[in-house]
Design a protein around this motif. Sequence first.
Motif, PDB file in Angstrom:
ATOM      1  N   ILE A 166     -48.842 -58.140 -31.259  1.00 52.14           N
ATOM      2  CA  ILE A 166     -47.582 -57.838 -30.571  1.00 52.14           C
ATOM      3  C   ILE A 166     -47.197 -56.369 -30.728  1.00 52.14           C
ATOM      4  CG2 ILE A 166     -45.127 -58.426 -30.384  1.00 52.14           C
ATOM      5  CD1 ILE A 166     -47.065 -60.674 -29.563  1.00 52.14           C
ATOM      6  N   GLY A 167     -47.372 -55.817 -31.926  1.00 53.23           N
ATOM      7  CA  GLY A 167     -46.999 -54.423 -32.166  1.00 53.23           C
ATOM      8  C   GLY A 167     -47.990 -53.747 -33.093  1.00 53.23           C
ATOM      9  N   VAL A 168     -48.112 -52.409 -32.975  1.00 48.62           N
ATOM     10  CA  VAL A 168     -49.055 -51.660 -33.805  1.00 48.62           C
ATOM     11  C   VAL A 168     -48.385 -50.392 -34.349  1.00 48.62           C
ATOM     12  CG1 VAL A 168     -51.095 -52.503 -32.579  1.00 48.62           C
ATOM     13  CG2 VAL A 168     -49.968 -50.427 -31.782  1.00 48.62           C
ATOM     14  N   GLU A 169     -48.874 -49.933 -35.492  1.00 49.87           N
ATOM     15  CA  GLU A 169     -48.492 -48.642 -36.090  1.00 49.87           C
ATOM     16  C   GLU A 169     -46.977 -48.508 -36.298  1.00 49.87           C
ATOM     17  OE1 GLU A 169     -50.624 -46.594 -37.369  1.00 49.87           O
ATOM     18  OE2 GLU A 169     -52.332 -47.769 -36.638  1.00 49.87           O
ATOM     19  N   GLY A 170     -46.491 -49.219 -37.314  1.00 46.57           N
ATOM     20  CA  GLY A 170     -45.080 -49.113 -37.682  1.00 46.57           C
ATOM     21  C   GLY A 170     -44.941 -48.630 -39.119  1.00 46.57           C
ATOM     22  N   GLU A 171     -43.751 -48.843 -39.713  1.00 45.82           N
ATOM     23  CA  GLU A 171     -43.540 -48.422 -41.096  1.00 45.82           C
ATOM     24  C   GLU A 171     -42.342 -49.135 -41.688  1.00 45.82           C
ATOM     25  OE1 GLU A 171     -42.851 -44.204 -40.732  1.00 45.82           O
ATOM     26  OE2 GLU A 171     -40.679 -44.476 -40.568  1.00 45.82           O
ATOM     27  N   ILE A 172     -42.342 -49.218 -43.014  1.00 38.59           N
ATOM     28  CA  ILE A 172     -41.177 -49.714 -43.755  1.00 38.59           C
ATOM     29  C   ILE A 172     -40.820 -48.681 -44.819  1.00 38.59           C
ATOM     30  CG2 ILE A 172     -41.555 -52.177 -43.346  1.00 38.59           C
ATOM     31  CD1 ILE A 172     -42.927 -52.330 -46.082  1.00 38.59           C
ATOM     32  N   GLN A 173     -39.546 -48.623 -45.175  1.00 36.48           N
ATOM     33  CA  GLN A 173     -39.054 -47.628 -46.127  1.00 36.48           C
ATOM     34  C   GLN A 173     -38.798 -48.305 -47.469  1.00 36.48           C
ATOM     35  OE1 GLN A 173     -38.240 -44.047 -45.927  1.00 36.48           O
ATOM     36  NE2 GLN A 173     -38.286 -44.546 -48.108  1.00 36.48           N
ATOM     37  N   LEU A 174     -39.608 -47.986 -48.468  1.00 39.15           N
ATOM     38  CA  LEU A 174     -39.358 -48.480 -49.819  1.00 39.15           C
ATOM     39  C   LEU A 174     -38.478 -47.477 -50.560  1.00 39.15           C
ATOM     40  CD1 LEU A 174     -42.887 -49.865 -50.799  1.00 39.15           C
ATOM     41  CD2 LEU A 174     -41.069 -50.931 -49.450  1.00 39.15           C
ATOM     42  N   LYS A 175     -38.203 -47.741 -51.829  1.00 42.53           N
ATOM     43  CA  LYS A 175     -37.295 -46.874 -52.581  1.00 42.53           C
ATOM     44  C   LYS A 175     -37.808 -45.444 -52.669  1.00 42.53           C
ATOM     45  CE  LYS A 175     -35.427 -50.572 -55.494  1.00 42.53           C
ATOM     46  NZ  LYS A 175     -35.384 -51.136 -56.866  1.00 42.53           N
ATOM     47  N   ASN A 176     -39.112 -45.295 -52.916  1.00 42.63           N
ATOM     48  CA  ASN A 176     -39.646 -43.954 -53.164  1.00 42.63           C
ATOM     49  C   ASN A 176     -40.691 -43.495 -52.164  1.00 42.63           C
ATOM     50  OD1 ASN A 176     -38.127 -43.660 -55.615  1.00 42.63           O
ATOM     51  ND2 ASN A 176     -39.578 -45.037 -56.595  1.00 42.63           N
ATOM     52  N   LYS A 177     -40.973 -44.301 -51.148  1.00 43.49           N
ATOM     53  CA  LYS A 177     -42.020 -43.916 -50.194  1.00 43.49           C
ATOM     54  C   LYS A 177     -41.931 -44.773 -48.944  1.00 43.49           C
ATOM     55  CE  LYS A 177     -46.241 -45.444 -51.139  1.00 43.49           C
ATOM     56  NZ  LYS A 177     -47.499 -45.741 -51.880  1.00 43.49           N
ATOM     57  N   LYS A 178     -42.570 -44.287 -47.889  1.00 48.86           N
ATOM     58  CA  LYS A 178     -42.751 -45.086 -46.683  1.00 48.86           C
ATOM     59  C   LYS A 178     -44.149 -45.696 -46.710  1.00 48.86           C
ATOM     60  CE  LYS A 178     -39.551 -42.673 -43.583  1.00 48.86           C
ATOM     61  NZ  LYS A 178     -39.403 -41.902 -42.319  1.00 48.86           N
ATOM     62  N   VAL A 179     -44.260 -46.919 -46.213  1.00 50.95           N
ATOM     63  CA  VAL A 179     -45.550 -47.593 -46.131  1.00 50.95           C
ATOM     64  C   VAL A 179     -45.820 -47.910 -44.668  1.00 50.95           C
ATOM     65  CG1 VAL A 179     -46.859 -49.657 -46.765  1.00 50.95           C
ATOM     66  CG2 VAL A 179     -45.348 -48.574 -48.445  1.00 50.95           C
ATOM     67  N   LEU A 181     -47.461 -49.674 -41.393  1.00 52.04           N
ATOM     68  CA  LEU A 181     -47.893 -51.004 -40.981  1.00 52.04           C
ATOM     69  C   LEU A 181     -49.003 -50.868 -39.947  1.00 52.04           C
ATOM     70  CD1 LEU A 181     -44.411 -52.735 -40.492  1.00 52.04           C
ATOM     71  CD2 LEU A 181     -45.814 -52.662 -42.561  1.00 52.04           C
ATOM     72  N   ILE A 182     -50.035 -51.691 -40.079  1.00 48.10           N
ATOM     73  CA  ILE A 182     -51.133 -51.675 -39.110  1.00 48.10           C
ATOM     74  C   ILE A 182     -50.721 -52.404 -37.838  1.00 48.10           C
ATOM     75  CG2 ILE A 182     -53.509 -52.415 -38.644  1.00 48.10           C
ATOM     76  CD1 ILE A 182     -54.034 -52.189 -41.656  1.00 48.10           C
ATOM     77  N   GLN A 183     -50.198 -53.620 -38.009  1.00 47.36           N
ATOM     78  CA  GLN A 183     -49.852 -54.412 -36.833  1.00 47.36           C
ATOM     79  C   GLN A 183     -49.015 -55.621 -37.216  1.00 47.36           C
ATOM     80  OE1 GLN A 183     -53.958 -55.456 -35.798  1.00 47.36           O
ATOM     81  NE2 GLN A 183     -53.572 -57.574 -36.390  1.00 47.36           N
TER      82      GLN A 183
END
Length: 661
Positions: A166-179, A181-183
């Motif tokens: 459904i979706g590709v190349e995203g991100e989530i914001q953790l306390k000290n870094k961004k991670v 997302l593949i899909q």
Amino acid sequence: MKASFDSKANYEQSKKAIGYVSRKEATPDDYQRIGFMSGLEVHQQLLTQKKLFCNCPAGIYHDHNDYDAEIIRHMRPTLSELGEYDGTALMEFKTRKEITYRINNETACTYEVDDTPPFPINRQALEIAIEISLLSKLNIVGEVHITRKQYLDGSIPTGFQRTAIIGVEGEIQLKNKKVKLIQLSIEEDSCREISDIGHKRLYKTDRLGMPLIETVTYPELFTPDELMEAAQYIRFLNRSTGKVRIGIGAGREDVNVSCKGGTRVEIKGVAHNKWIPELSHNEAFRQWALLHIRDILQSRIPNPTEWNLQAMELDYDAFEQLSFSLKAARDTHHKLMLVNLPEFKGILSHFTQPEKTFAHELSDRLQVIACLIAPFMIHTEQFEYELPVPDFDLFSNLIGAGENDAQIIFWAPADDVQTAIETIEERCKMALEGVPNETRKSFENGTTMFERVLPGADRMYPDTDSAPIPVEEEYIQQLAQNLPKDIWERYQQMRNWEVPEDAMDYILRNNLVPLIERIAQNMPLEPKWLATLFAHDLKNIEGKSKRHPDFDYELVEKLLLFLHAKEIEPEIVKWMLPILYQYPNMDFESVLITLKYKKRSKDELLAPIEFLYEKFKEISHNPSHENAINWLMGQIHRQALGNYNLSDLRNEIKTIVNQLA
């Protein structure tokens, strides 16, 4: 068994040699030393009325014995589009499993067994998947293409699962870094396993075909704590929509772990996020231990391609005394086999996980691939608390073993012996190479066992029964209008409210921020007070009492509105909730009667203070101001509930005591 070799000492020595530290003692430096690397595949059931590709209801579950029919199947591998077999499919075929499905007519139809083509995809599920993709900052695909993913473990009767990105190349914001997302994919859920014994595996199909999303991260999580934080974040993000299922099994994680020089190993179906740190920690060190084993073996075996084990059949009469297990094996006509592993002395008792050794790497595969039922194996390096062993000197001479060899004795039905020998040899040859790709089953104590070979790309192919689904930009923009706030914003919001850190996870896990906002808008109650009411008081009640199925968090809002309308102090809610938690259909007036609540004014409450204070001085052995205030609060506390703020009441009593002293 040669007395000169101490298996337990070898286990401890090898544990020390790889630098293993417990999860509690580990530091970021330890994870950097072994090159800890991990990622997540987070599976989440969607809250829909129907299944993904048929009209059967979703979310109706049955007991093991509640079924209308049984179907038996044997899974066989098929060639991929490139004319190749998937390794997992070949492994599952080797197990010769007979798969039985228990079907309830209420929750399954002919689609589930591939006798009917798929219906159009559930649009409700597709919309939820797109919304969660947008929350995850993923780029939505222009067309949704349905593909098939082979599953030959029997968890899906058709042998494949329909899935779509459904979706590709995203991100989530953790306390000290961004991670990154593949899909995010949408797919069908699998059956629920009832039992798996020998060559027979039993499933029920109530969960089969329910809509599920899978969020996949890049391997950018470098400590177990980061891994846990990311798992929680994605879980909270999914729940913030209010459109996903909750409860046991509704959300599951596959945890991908590797170490420096290792390979990707997938810990499958972790049902509890709190297990993730211990599981990932032990898996990384298991791989580190396997690399140490590889180095030892390569120093002993110059040409690994020429390594082969030796196997021979034994007679039960060769044993001076048979254990209970061996007697049972003899009585069921199992073959008794002796296997010699050249140059493997000290390897079988080498540490791999807490309380586990390399011998478990062999026995796990024998249990899964050859379908042997424990106990089925003894060896030259097992610990005292395991099965009793004979003197292996006689058997090592029989098979012509060298001084640096190790031996295994196993027993199995005649049809499984060759598979068992091949499995032992295959795993030992893998040990010469390092860490094999595999999926592993998780346990609550933080250890894992072999489950199956890690699938490859060959298991995926297009679904010719399903047409592509266009996703228009206007449609995406429409869905984006009503998205909840980002989880990172929720964290910041709660910090602004001064909510305690230990309350935040509970609030996000249960998606309570919108409810707290709504209550605070309609009543003069501080969000911080409401947050602690839910995350401390109600959580404490949940730990002590059984929850009635009709209880929900909105009931707390109704209760607070009732108290506000009656001009009753909201503090009394903490005494009403334990009753409503078990009896949510009880009307609020009756709960007040149960608590013996009576309307009292401030003057009525404070009227007896002088008399009570004099009584306190007569009976107390330590008549300090603080003790007096505490005692007086205890005397009128019950009458004050709902009538007067307890903090204000304490201040009033303190003032009176100071005046009387």
